[in-house]
Motif scaffolding. Sequence first.
Motif, PDB file in Angstrom:
ATOM      1  N   THR A  72      12.911   8.983   2.393  1.00  0.00           N
ATOM      2  CA  THR A  72      12.547  10.029   2.917  1.00  0.00           C
ATOM      3  C   THR A  72      13.030  11.254   2.153  1.00  0.00           C
ATOM      4  N   VAL A  73      12.034  12.310   2.102  1.00  0.00           N
ATOM      5  CA  VAL A  73      12.302  13.674   1.562  1.00  0.00           C
ATOM      6  C   VAL A  73      12.197  14.689   2.631  1.00  0.00           C
ATOM      7  N   TYR A  74      12.949  15.445   2.641  1.00  0.00           N
ATOM      8  CA  TYR A  74      13.182  16.738   3.659  1.00  0.00           C
ATOM      9  C   TYR A  74      12.939  17.940   3.129  1.00  0.00           C
ATOM     10  N   LEU A  75      12.138  18.975   3.956  1.00  0.00           N
ATOM     11  CA  LEU A  75      11.980  20.376   3.471  1.00  0.00           C
ATOM     12  C   LEU A  75      12.710  21.178   4.654  1.00  0.00           C
ATOM     13  N   TYR A  76      13.799  21.810   4.446  1.00  0.00           N
ATOM     14  CA  TYR A  76      14.389  22.376   5.425  1.00  0.00           C
ATOM     15  C   TYR A  76      13.866  23.928   5.237  1.00  0.00           C
ATOM     16  N   GLN A 113       0.826  -1.189  -0.105  1.00  0.00           N
ATOM     17  CA  GLN A 113      -0.088   0.257   0.164  1.00  0.00           C
ATOM     18  C   GLN A 113       0.923   1.223   0.061  1.00  0.00           C
ATOM     19  N   LEU A 114       0.728   1.949  -1.001  1.00  0.00           N
ATOM     20  CA  LEU A 114       1.576   3.316  -1.035  1.00  0.00           C
ATOM     21  C   LEU A 114       1.265   4.226  -0.128  1.00  0.00           C
ATOM     22  N   GLN A 115       2.218   4.861   0.636  1.00  0.00           N
ATOM     23  CA  GLN A 115       1.819   5.819   1.627  1.00  0.00           C
ATOM     24  C   GLN A 115       3.051   6.864   1.729  1.00  0.00           C
ATOM     25  N   LEU A 116       2.270   7.936   2.220  1.00  0.00           N
ATOM     26  CA  LEU A 116       3.474   8.970   2.564  1.00  0.00           C
ATOM     27  C   LEU A 116       2.807   9.614   3.665  1.00  0.00           C
ATOM     28  N   VAL A 117       3.812   9.661   4.616  1.00  0.00           N
ATOM     29  CA  VAL A 117       3.714  10.249   5.932  1.00  0.00           C
ATOM     30  C   VAL A 117       4.518  11.427   6.151  1.00  0.00           C
ATOM     31  N   GLU A 118       4.197  12.474   6.487  1.00  0.00           N
ATOM     32  CA  GLU A 118       4.787  13.800   7.061  1.00  0.00           C
ATOM     33  C   GLU A 118       4.881  13.887   8.468  1.00  0.00           C
ATOM     34  N   VAL A 159      -0.669  24.220   6.332  1.00  0.00           N
ATOM     35  CA  VAL A 159      -0.641  22.534   6.500  1.00  0.00           C
ATOM     36  C   VAL A 159       0.194  22.383   5.249  1.00  0.00           C
ATOM     37  N   TYR A 160       1.259  21.628   5.425  1.00  0.00           N
ATOM     38  CA  TYR A 160       2.359  21.224   4.496  1.00  0.00           C
ATOM     39  C   TYR A 160       2.061  19.742   3.950  1.00  0.00           C
ATOM     40  N   TYR A 161       2.022  19.518   2.783  1.00  0.00           N
ATOM     41  CA  TYR A 161       1.583  18.189   2.392  1.00  0.00           C
ATOM     42  C   TYR A 161       3.039  17.797   1.591  1.00  0.00           C
ATOM     43  N   CYS A 162       3.275  16.449   1.374  1.00  0.00           N
ATOM     44  CA  CYS A 162       4.079  15.735   0.545  1.00  0.00           C
ATOM     45  C   CYS A 162       3.326  15.002  -0.320  1.00  0.00           C
ATOM     46  N   ALA A 163       3.741  15.038  -1.768  1.00  0.00           N
ATOM     47  CA  ALA A 163       3.175  14.438  -2.892  1.00  0.00           C
ATOM     48  C   ALA A 163       4.254  13.759  -3.716  1.00  0.00           C
ATOM     49  N   ALA A 164       3.774  12.878  -4.516  1.00  0.00           N
ATOM     50  CA  ALA A 164       4.867  12.198  -5.286  1.00  0.00           C
ATOM     51  C   ALA A 164       4.355  11.698  -6.673  1.00  0.00           C
ATOM     52  N   ASN A 165       5.071  11.766  -7.600  1.00  0.00           N
ATOM     53  CA  ASN A 165       4.765  11.217  -8.927  1.00  0.00           C
ATOM     54  C   ASN A 165       5.789  10.156  -9.601  1.00  0.00           C
ATOM     55  N   PRO A 166       5.177   9.134 -10.406  1.00  0.00           N
ATOM     56  CA  PRO A 166       6.144   7.953 -10.673  1.00  0.00           C
ATOM     57  C   PRO A 166       6.794   8.389 -11.902  1.00  0.00           C
ATOM     58  N   SER A 167       6.418   9.740 -12.614  1.00  0.00           N
ATOM     59  CA  SER A 167       7.161   9.920 -13.715  1.00  0.00           C
ATOM     60  C   SER A 167       8.607  10.316 -13.517  1.00  0.00           C
ATOM     61  N   GLY A 168       8.986  10.707 -12.060  1.00  0.00           N
ATOM     62  CA  GLY A 168      10.255  11.298 -11.624  1.00  0.00           C
ATOM     63  C   GLY A 168      10.555  12.500 -12.060  1.00  0.00           C
ATOM     64  N   LEU A 169       9.635  13.338 -12.583  1.00  0.00           N
ATOM     65  CA  LEU A 169       9.842  14.632 -13.226  1.00  0.00           C
ATOM     66  C   LEU A 169       8.986  15.723 -12.440  1.00  0.00           C
ATOM     67  N   CYS A 170       9.304  16.815 -12.272  1.00  0.00           N
ATOM     68  CA  CYS A 170       8.680  17.689 -11.327  1.00  0.00           C
ATOM     69  C   CYS A 170       7.857  18.618 -12.456  1.00  0.00           C
ATOM     70  N   ASP A 171       7.661  18.470 -13.555  1.00  0.00           N
ATOM     71  CA  ASP A 171       6.841  19.180 -14.405  1.00  0.00           C
ATOM     72  C   ASP A 171       5.364  18.168 -14.863  1.00  0.00           C
ATOM     73  N   LEU A 206      12.661  24.966  10.852  1.00  0.00           N
ATOM     74  CA  LEU A 206      11.946  23.716  10.959  1.00  0.00           C
ATOM     75  C   LEU A 206      12.414  22.738   9.956  1.00  0.00           C
ATOM     76  N   ARG A 207      12.604  21.449  10.086  1.00  0.00           N
ATOM     77  CA  ARG A 207      12.828  20.435   9.145  1.00  0.00           C
ATOM     78  C   ARG A 207      11.411  19.426   8.907  1.00  0.00           C
ATOM     79  N   LEU A 208      10.935  19.433   7.956  1.00  0.00           N
ATOM     80  CA  LEU A 208       9.777  18.626   7.550  1.00  0.00           C
ATOM     81  C   LEU A 208      10.268  17.435   6.879  1.00  0.00           C
ATOM     82  N   SER A 209       9.652  16.190   7.321  1.00  0.00           N
ATOM     83  CA  SER A 209      10.089  14.947   6.641  1.00  0.00           C
ATOM     84  C   SER A 209       8.884  14.265   6.099  1.00  0.00           C
ATOM     85  N   CYS A 210       9.255  13.559   4.990  1.00  0.00           N
ATOM     86  CA  CYS A 210       8.217  12.778   4.268  1.00  0.00           C
ATOM     87  C   CYS A 210       8.760  11.268   4.107  1.00  0.00           C
TER      88      CYS A 210
END
Length: 121
Positions: free
Chosen positions: A78-82, A1-6, A93-105, A18-22
Amino acid sequence: QLQLVESGGGLVQPGGSLRLSCVASGFAFDYYAYGWFRQAPGKEREGVSCISSRGSSRNYADSVKGRFTISRDNAKNTVYLYMNSLKPEDTAVYYCAANPSGLCDHDMDYWGKGTPVTVSS
């Protein structure tokens, strides 16, 4: 099950950091691009930053350039936002998101539930 937890949100004074983690699970972390988004009360969600699958491409919203840094640790899934020099207008509220293309566009396909950040004295 795909999951992202911030995690990592909280109350901080103006000028603070602050440092956010995903943490991602349930899919091949290395191949995905990850983004951070935020939504302030009464406002639309906005993109904050994104990092490509190889980490070679990173982009930032104008409002956070020079203050926020995105990074990823593929060994820890893990992905971080410093976030430095925080301002009251960074409250959201800060959200983490992902896409399988590997590209930010590309649009994000998967989303976490968010972590709240409040910047106030």
